[in-house]
Design a protein around this motif. Sequence first.
Motif, PDB file in Angstrom:
ATOM      1  N   ILE A   3       1.048   8.920  13.236  1.00 19.92           N
ATOM      2  CA  ILE A   3       2.256   8.098  13.257  1.00 19.92           C
ATOM      3  C   ILE A   3       2.359   7.219  14.502  1.00 19.92           C
ATOM      4  CG2 ILE A   3       4.799   8.242  13.397  1.00 19.92           C
ATOM      5  CD1 ILE A   3       3.477   8.573  10.583  1.00 19.92           C
ATOM      6  N   GLY A   4       1.917   7.745  15.647  1.00 21.60           N
ATOM      7  CA  GLY A   4       2.003   6.987  16.898  1.00 21.60           C
ATOM      8  C   GLY A   4       1.297   5.646  16.841  1.00 21.60           C
ATOM      9  N   ASN A   5       0.216   5.581  16.026  1.00 20.85           N
ATOM     10  CA  ASN A   5      -0.538   4.326  15.909  1.00 20.85           C
ATOM     11  C   ASN A   5       0.035   3.390  14.852  1.00 20.85           C
ATOM     12  OD1 ASN A   5      -2.425   5.228  17.805  1.00 20.85           O
ATOM     13  ND2 ASN A   5      -3.585   6.321  16.227  1.00 20.85           N
ATOM     14  N   ILE A   6       0.962   3.885  14.029  1.00 23.30           N
ATOM     15  CA  ILE A   6       1.474   3.076  12.910  1.00 23.30           C
ATOM     16  C   ILE A   6       2.797   2.399  13.249  1.00 23.30           C
ATOM     17  CG2 ILE A   6       2.241   3.154  10.499  1.00 23.30           C
ATOM     18  CD1 ILE A   6       0.285   5.541  10.110  1.00 23.30           C
ATOM     19  N   THR A   7       3.727   3.148  13.866  1.00 23.84           N
ATOM     20  CA  THR A   7       5.049   2.578  14.135  1.00 23.84           C
ATOM     21  C   THR A   7       5.038   1.699  15.398  1.00 23.84           C
ATOM     22  OG1 THR A   7       7.358   3.075  14.673  1.00 23.84           O
ATOM     23  CG2 THR A   7       5.754   4.726  15.321  1.00 23.84           C
ATOM     24  N   HIS A   8       5.662   0.533  15.292  1.00 22.96           N
ATOM     25  CA  HIS A   8       5.807  -0.366  16.445  1.00 22.96           C
ATOM     26  C   HIS A   8       7.196  -0.240  17.047  1.00 22.96           C
ATOM     27  CE1 HIS A   8       1.932  -2.138  15.616  1.00 22.96           C
ATOM     28  NE2 HIS A   8       2.283  -2.324  14.355  1.00 22.96           N
ATOM     29  N   SER A   9       8.193  -0.021  16.179  1.00 22.38           N
ATOM     30  CA  SER A   9       9.582   0.068  16.653  1.00 22.38           C
ATOM     31  C   SER A   9       9.888   1.440  17.259  1.00 22.38           C
ATOM     32  CB  SER A   9      10.549  -0.195  15.499  1.00 22.38           C
ATOM     33  OG  SER A   9      10.530   0.881  14.567  1.00 22.38           O
ATOM     34  N   ARG A  10       9.005   2.428  16.991  1.00 25.15           N
ATOM     35  CA  ARG A  10       9.192   3.831  17.417  1.00 25.15           C
ATOM     36  C   ARG A  10      10.395   4.460  16.712  1.00 25.15           C
ATOM     37  NH1 ARG A  10       4.325   4.450  18.735  1.00 25.15           N
ATOM     38  NH2 ARG A  10       4.553   6.187  20.215  1.00 25.15           N
ATOM     39  N   THR A  19       8.535   2.631   9.701  1.00 29.82           N
ATOM     40  CA  THR A  19       7.520   3.494   9.099  1.00 29.82           C
ATOM     41  C   THR A  19       8.217   4.628   8.361  1.00 29.82           C
ATOM     42  OG1 THR A  19       6.027   3.008  10.941  1.00 29.82           O
ATOM     43  CG2 THR A  19       5.479   4.916   9.572  1.00 29.82           C
ATOM     44  N   VAL A  20       7.855   4.843   7.097  1.00 22.50           N
ATOM     45  CA  VAL A  20       8.469   5.916   6.310  1.00 22.50           C
ATOM     46  C   VAL A  20       7.374   6.851   5.807  1.00 22.50           C
ATOM     47  CG1 VAL A  20       9.770   6.483   4.221  1.00 22.50           C
ATOM     48  CG2 VAL A  20      10.462   4.527   5.618  1.00 22.50           C
ATOM     49  N   ILE A  60       8.225   3.069  -5.059  1.00 25.07           N
ATOM     50  CA  ILE A  60       8.658   3.157  -3.663  1.00 25.07           C
ATOM     51  C   ILE A  60       8.335   1.853  -2.936  1.00 25.07           C
ATOM     52  CG2 ILE A  60       8.235   4.308  -1.437  1.00 25.07           C
ATOM     53  CD1 ILE A  60       7.807   6.928  -3.113  1.00 25.07           C
ATOM     54  N   GLU A  61       7.123   1.350  -3.147  1.00 24.06           N
ATOM     55  CA  GLU A  61       6.720   0.111  -2.473  1.00 24.06           C
ATOM     56  C   GLU A  61       7.494  -1.093  -3.008  1.00 24.06           C
ATOM     57  OE1 GLU A  61       2.432   0.242  -2.816  1.00 24.06           O
ATOM     58  OE2 GLU A  61       2.272   1.231  -0.852  1.00 24.06           O
ATOM     59  N   LYS A  62       7.872  -1.019  -4.278  1.00 20.69           N
ATOM     60  CA  LYS A  62       8.669  -2.100  -4.889  1.00 20.69           C
ATOM     61  C   LYS A  62      10.053  -2.199  -4.224  1.00 20.69           C
ATOM     62  CE  LYS A  62      10.946  -2.878  -9.356  1.00 20.69           C
ATOM     63  NZ  LYS A  62      11.056  -2.307 -10.715  1.00 20.69           N
ATOM     64  N   HIS A  63      10.650  -1.050  -3.899  1.00 22.07           N
ATOM     65  CA  HIS A  63      12.019  -1.041  -3.359  1.00 22.07           C
ATOM     66  C   HIS A  63      12.081  -0.920  -1.838  1.00 22.07           C
ATOM     67  CE1 HIS A  63      13.766  -1.041  -7.329  1.00 22.07           C
ATOM     68  NE2 HIS A  63      12.984  -0.030  -7.685  1.00 22.07           N
ATOM     69  N   MET A  64      10.947  -0.683  -1.193  1.00 18.35           N
ATOM     70  CA  MET A  64      10.924  -0.584   0.266  1.00 18.35           C
ATOM     71  C   MET A  64      10.953  -2.004   0.845  1.00 18.35           C
ATOM     72  SD  MET A  64      10.833   1.870   2.555  1.00 18.35           S
ATOM     73  CE  MET A  64      10.019   3.315   1.853  1.00 18.35           C
ATOM     74  N   PRO A  65      11.859  -2.295   1.768  1.00 17.84           N
ATOM     75  CA  PRO A  65      11.915  -3.636   2.347  1.00 17.84           C
ATOM     76  C   PRO A  65      10.593  -4.035   3.000  1.00 17.84           C
ATOM     77  CG  PRO A  65      13.871  -2.381   2.945  1.00 17.84           C
ATOM     78  CD  PRO A  65      12.940  -1.423   2.280  1.00 17.84           C
ATOM     79  N   LYS A  66      10.310  -5.334   2.965  1.00 15.33           N
ATOM     80  CA  LYS A  66       9.076  -5.844   3.586  1.00 15.33           C
ATOM     81  C   LYS A  66       9.082  -5.524   5.080  1.00 15.33           C
ATOM     82  CE  LYS A  66       7.624  -9.499   0.477  1.00 15.33           C
ATOM     83  NZ  LYS A  66       8.296  -8.879  -0.664  1.00 15.33           N
ATOM     84  N   GLY A  67       7.891  -5.261   5.589  1.00 16.38           N
ATOM     85  CA  GLY A  67       7.784  -4.961   7.015  1.00 16.38           C
ATOM     86  C   GLY A  67       7.854  -3.476   7.329  1.00 16.38           C
ATOM     87  N   ILE A  68       8.135  -2.648   6.307  1.00 17.19           N
ATOM     88  CA  ILE A  68       8.173  -1.197   6.513  1.00 17.19           C
ATOM     89  C   ILE A  68       6.917  -0.581   5.894  1.00 17.19           C
ATOM     90  CG2 ILE A  68       9.397   0.954   5.999  1.00 17.19           C
ATOM     91  CD1 ILE A  68      12.001  -0.565   6.107  1.00 17.19           C
ATOM     92  N   THR A  69       6.195   0.205   6.677  1.00 20.62           N
ATOM     93  CA  THR A  69       4.960   0.846   6.214  1.00 20.62           C
ATOM     94  C   THR A  69       5.282   2.202   5.587  1.00 20.62           C
ATOM     95  OG1 THR A  69       3.745  -0.189   8.025  1.00 20.62           O
ATOM     96  CG2 THR A  69       2.681   1.669   6.932  1.00 20.62           C
TER      97      THR A  69
END
Length: 279
Positions: free
Chosen positions: A115-122, A193-194, A208-217
């Motif tokens: 997770i540490g390598n994936i999230t930018h916003s923390r 990141t979810v 899930i990917e259809k309803h997840m807002p853009k920019g969220i991994t």
Amino acid sequence: MKQKLPTIPGPIGVFDSGYGGLTILSKIREALPQYDYIYLGDNARSPYGTRSFEIVYEFTLQAVTRLFEMGCHLVILACNTASAKALRSIQMNDLPEMDPARRVLGVIRPTVECIGNITHSRHVGILATAGTIKSESYPLEIHKLFPDIQVEGEACPLWVSLVENNEAEGDGTDYFVRKYINELLSKDEQIDTVILGCTHYPILLPKIEKHMPKGITTVAQGELVATSLKDYLQRHPEMDAKCTKGGNCTYYTTEAEEKFTESASTFLNEAVTVQRIEL
């Protein structure tokens, strides 16, 4: 009197309370096709997500013991609830007495390590069963490795039922997927990141990917667990030597065979033969 466990090499055991662990097994077999595997689903007593810590621990220990008796030296708990509620107790209290050389690994730690390598916003969100959310295993593990990351969780009590009733692609499922995603994101608008903290949820990934807002991994667990296991076996040649390599996979369920075979096809792209056992 304590039963003597087999000492000769054997398959890698993969345990789940239901069918979701098949999504983990599938990715493990893609990464490590040469090994033998036993998959054990406690389908008759699933779901574990709503059960108490004591019962989840008791059921998980029964399954792990059975897999050891079947010759497994290494068992993967391909179930977030069992990993959250039973893994630590089994590792600390039971393994030293049963056989200190055997190992039981879970799915939460390998997921968290990346997770540490994936999230930018923390800021990270967890979508999981009520049991996994209540255990707080994800926030605890994340904070051990990454104290700066903020974690919010949301229980998705209907998602497992939708998957197991073959409703993953149904129109009505969109409502419940959107509902839980929105409830999670309303708790923290900075989540980028979810983690899908339940092994059933990858089946819902298209929605899930259809309803997840853009920019969220969105992070599913299968490949992360498979990569972690591959690394583990490379770092522990003494355990690797205890795992047989014939490329076979055997399936066991505590439910009726027909029901398992029918439902397993939702999770695997192959027909399986399964035997019923009691724990």
